[in-house]
Design an enzyme around this catalytic site. Structure first.
Site, PDB file in Angstrom:
ATOM      1  N   MET A  91      21.013  24.731 -36.833  1.00  0.00           N
ATOM      2  CA  MET A  91      21.581  23.557 -36.221  1.00  0.00           C
ATOM      3  C   MET A  91      20.716  22.344 -36.491  1.00  0.00           C
ATOM      4  O   MET A  91      20.182  21.740 -35.581  1.00  0.00           O
ATOM      5  CB  MET A  91      21.799  23.742 -34.733  1.00  0.00           C
ATOM      6  CG  MET A  91      20.860  24.681 -34.076  1.00  0.00           C
ATOM      7  SD  MET A  91      21.195  24.905 -32.356  1.00  0.00           S
ATOM      8  CE  MET A  91      19.555  25.415 -31.953  1.00  0.00           C
ATOM      9  N   PRO A  92      20.574  22.004 -37.752  1.00  0.00           N
ATOM     10  CA  PRO A  92      19.751  20.826 -38.023  1.00  0.00           C
ATOM     11  C   PRO A  92      20.495  19.520 -37.767  1.00  0.00           C
ATOM     12  O   PRO A  92      21.713  19.427 -37.915  1.00  0.00           O
ATOM     13  CB  PRO A  92      19.413  20.976 -39.503  1.00  0.00           C
ATOM     14  CG  PRO A  92      20.546  21.738 -40.055  1.00  0.00           C
ATOM     15  CD  PRO A  92      20.992  22.671 -38.968  1.00  0.00           C
ATOM     16  N   TYR A  93      19.734  18.553 -37.342  1.00  0.00           N
ATOM     17  CA  TYR A  93      20.181  17.171 -37.245  1.00  0.00           C
ATOM     18  C   TYR A  93      19.369  16.429 -38.296  1.00  0.00           C
ATOM     19  O   TYR A  93      18.136  16.509 -38.307  1.00  0.00           O
ATOM     20  CB  TYR A  93      19.918  16.638 -35.832  1.00  0.00           C
ATOM     21  CG  TYR A  93      19.961  15.149 -35.704  1.00  0.00           C
ATOM     22  CD1 TYR A  93      21.130  14.436 -35.959  1.00  0.00           C
ATOM     23  CD2 TYR A  93      18.834  14.440 -35.327  1.00  0.00           C
ATOM     24  CE1 TYR A  93      21.163  13.064 -35.834  1.00  0.00           C
ATOM     25  CE2 TYR A  93      18.861  13.065 -35.194  1.00  0.00           C
ATOM     26  CZ  TYR A  93      20.029  12.380 -35.452  1.00  0.00           C
ATOM     27  OH  TYR A  93      20.055  11.017 -35.332  1.00  0.00           O
ATOM     28  N   THR A 108      15.562  17.686 -37.919  1.00  0.00           N
ATOM     29  CA  THR A 108      15.227  18.334 -36.659  1.00  0.00           C
ATOM     30  C   THR A 108      16.001  19.643 -36.648  1.00  0.00           C
ATOM     31  O   THR A 108      17.237  19.643 -36.666  1.00  0.00           O
ATOM     32  CB  THR A 108      15.616  17.460 -35.452  1.00  0.00           C
ATOM     33  OG1 THR A 108      14.946  16.205 -35.560  1.00  0.00           O
ATOM     34  CG2 THR A 108      15.251  18.133 -34.142  1.00  0.00           C
TER      35      THR A 108
END
Length: 128
Positions: A1-3, A72
């Site tokens: 779940m990268p931002y 992130t």
């Protein structure tokens, strides 16, 4: 779940930005253990006085095509996975839009699962 936050100098056309975005995401899918539909990106185009970078520090020389990619991630990846991602990314961006590997900088931060809410005020970690 990268931002993913992507910063570059202003002046690139929409097709360039789309290819940059697609290239980063595909590298995350191919090399960073990210599902295909897990795509959250913000792209910032800056005036030259708003994006300040050393042209030669650890890996230059950098040009006006410099791009800073801040990821992130929701969990740790091994050094081997991160290194494979870095190489996949610079090769893909060079092929897609001609960015030189020296112009790609990546910073990865990780967080705990309870530090994410994808909407409705809900944590992705169930209440105990």
């Amino acid at each position: 779940m990268p931002y993913v936050r992507i910063s570059l100098l202003k002046g690139k056309d929409p097709e360039y930005i789309k290819n940059l975005s697609d290239g980063i995401h595909q590298s995350l899918v191919d090399s960073f253990e990210v599902p295909l539909d897990d795509r959250f990106q913000v792209i910032h185009q800056h005036e030259p006085y708003e994006l300040i970078f050393d042209r030669n520090y650890m890996g230059g020389p950098r040009s006006e095509n410099y791009v800073l990619i801040c990821i992130t991630a929701g969990r740790l990846r091994s050094t081997k996975v991160k290194q494979a991602f870095y190489m996949n990314l610079v090769e893909r961006l060079n092929t897609l839009i001609g960015i030189r590997p020296e112009d790609v900088m990546v910073v990865i931060n990780t967080t705990q699962a309870d530090e994410w809410s994808f909407g409705s005020g809900n944590s992705i970690v169930p209440l105990a």
